[in-house]
Design an enzyme around this catalytic site. Structure first.
Site, mmCIF file in Angstrom:
data_model
loop_
_atom_site.group_PDB
_atom_site.id
_atom_site.type_symbol
_atom_site.label_atom_id
_atom_site.label_comp_id
_atom_site.label_asym_id
_atom_site.label_seq_id
_atom_site.Cartn_x
_atom_site.Cartn_y
_atom_site.Cartn_z
ATOM 1 N N ASP A 28 38.669 48.622 37.983
ATOM 2 C CA ASP A 28 39.497 47.830 38.467
ATOM 3 C C ASP A 28 39.731 46.786 37.217
ATOM 4 O OD1 ASP A 28 41.209 46.105 39.595
ATOM 5 O OD2 ASP A 28 39.594 45.300 41.028
ATOM 6 N N ASP A 62 47.133 47.044 40.785
ATOM 7 C CA ASP A 62 46.196 46.303 41.783
ATOM 8 C C ASP A 62 46.882 46.448 42.981
ATOM 9 O OD1 ASP A 62 47.982 44.626 40.366
ATOM 10 O OD2 ASP A 62 46.522 43.033 41.049
ATOM 11 N N THR A 80 38.455 11.507 41.470
ATOM 12 C CA THR A 80 39.242 12.364 41.000
ATOM 13 C C THR A 80 39.246 13.838 41.449
ATOM 14 O OG1 THR A 80 39.597 10.722 39.036
ATOM 15 C CG2 THR A 80 40.288 12.970 38.656
HETATM 16 C C1 LIG Z 1 50.532 39.864 39.943
HETATM 17 C C2 LIG Z 1 49.455 40.312 38.883
HETATM 18 C C3 LIG Z 1 49.540 39.352 37.749
HETATM 19 C C4 LIG Z 1 48.084 40.110 39.878
HETATM 20 O O1 LIG Z 1 47.102 40.401 38.716
HETATM 21 P P1 LIG Z 1 45.664 39.813 38.611
HETATM 22 O O2 LIG Z 1 45.501 38.698 39.455
HETATM 23 O O3 LIG Z 1 44.887 40.833 39.721
HETATM 24 O O4 LIG Z 1 45.202 40.081 37.482
HETATM 25 C C5 LIG Z 1 49.686 41.678 38.876
HETATM 26 O O5 LIG Z 1 49.662 42.588 39.886
HETATM 27 C C6 LIG Z 1 50.812 42.368 37.943
HETATM 28 O O6 LIG Z 1 50.986 41.967 36.679
HETATM 29 N N1 LIG Z 1 52.081 42.622 38.498
HETATM 30 C C7 LIG Z 1 53.170 42.866 37.868
HETATM 31 C C8 LIG Z 1 54.504 42.353 38.634
HETATM 32 C C9 LIG Z 1 54.632 42.628 40.188
HETATM 33 O O7 LIG Z 1 53.502 43.185 40.630
HETATM 34 O O8 LIG Z 1 55.708 42.609 40.820
HETATM 35 K K LIG Z 2 43.007 41.790 41.296
#
Ligand SMILES: CC(C)(COP(=O)(O)O)[C@@H](O)C(=O)NCCC(=O)O
Ligand SMILES: [K+]
Ligand SMILES: Nc1ncnc2c1ncn2[C@@H]1O[C@H](COP(=O)(O)OP(=O)(O)O)[C@@H](O)[C@H]1O
Length: 258
Positions: free
Chosen positions: A6, A109, A184
């Protein structure tokens, strides 16, 4: 055994699944320059150190960083002699529908989290994943991914403050005991922590109103427990949700003969 990978924008997690449980999990910073040989040296060293004698026969990959796929494919071909399943590629079938605008590329993911959430909790879910970005994935009654929300990640928000304002230091997220900070660091932690509690509440409540039905909220990612300890924001929290989804997708494809 299955090697499930992952890869997020910050970290890449490798887990070995023996068909019943994960026998090992290792994490490394995501770096698209890392070669297959480098991955293998790292992996085999950890396996030897922990006396894990696993024969990897299958590999599945989910990545939000497209550029890492090449080297991970080479790792799989060269060292495990198997063609990896890559979530989001046509040859990797998903056990759920994806109902989004034509031409939209959903983060793999998010699809994996949808599959995992539906497998463990059934439909009508909101899956919240605290990664580099915080994603809210909406799962329909039949398990389909039907869209969601992308918000700036917790650490990204803190980093943005530090990088954009000369007088703001780098700080780590923690739960402040009060809202009014008297230095801060406390002020920044309060802004991001309580701001985030608000983000989670507001977005989930609006999703439920828009869907007009009860929905379970499931959280994952290292920062989920920090927010859960504040008060009941989620119905459940599962650390290895994405990894679980990878095993479900792998099994689904094995059953289909892919
Ligand atoms: C939103 C994300 C950047 C999250 O990725 P992560 O934080 O797990 O690295 C990833 O799911 C992504 O690049 N999505 C593509 C656009 C979408 O899901 O609509
Ligand atoms: K993730
Ligand atoms: N248990 C934890 N405590 C504090 N910060 C964490 C924890 N787990 C992850 N993080 C931080 O959360 C951010 C997102 O990490 P991660 O979930 O690995 O993201 P991604 O899946 O996008 O690679 C990173 O800045 C990481 O350092």
């Amino acid at each position: 055994m299955l090697l499930a990978i992952d890869c997020g924008n910050t970290n890449t997690v490798f887990s070995i699944w023996d068909g019943t449980s994960f026998i090992a999990t290792w994490r490394t910073a995501t770096d698209h320059n890392r070669t297959a040989d480098q991955y293998y040296v790292w992996l085999s060293t950890l396996m030897a150190a922990q006396k894990i004698d696993a024969e990897i026969t299958d590999v599945i990959i989910s990545t939000t960083v497209p550029r890492v796929v090449f080297n991970l494919r080479v790792l799989s071909d060269r060292y495990f002699n198997t063609r990896p399943l890559v979530v989001g590629k046509p040859e990797c079938d998903l056990p759920v529908d994806v109902r989004v605008d034509a031409g939209t590329q959903v983060g793999p993911d998010r699809l994996v989290n949808t599959v995992a959430g539906y497998d463990l909790y059934g439909g009508d879910l909101i899956v919240v994943d605290f990664g580099t970005a915080t994603t809210f994935d909406v799962v329909a009654a039949d398990g389909a991914y039907i869209g969601g929300v992308i918000a700036p990640g917790v650490n990204l928000s803190l980093r943005a403050l530090h990088e954009a304002a000369a007088a703001l230091p780098h700080v780590d997220i923690t739960k402040p005991n009060k809202v009014i900070g008297t230095n801060t660091v406390e002020c920044m932690q309060s802004g991001v922590f309580w701001g985030y509690v608000g983000v989670i509440r507001e977005i989930c409540s609006r999703i439920k109103t828009e869907r007009d039905r009860p929905m379970k909220i499931i959280a994952t990612g290292g920062l989920a427990p920090l927010f859960q300890q504040h008060e009941e924001l989620f119905d459940d929290w599962k650390d290895e949700l994405t990894m679980h989804g990878l095993t479900v997708i792998h099994q689904h494809n094995v059953t289909k003969g892919n």
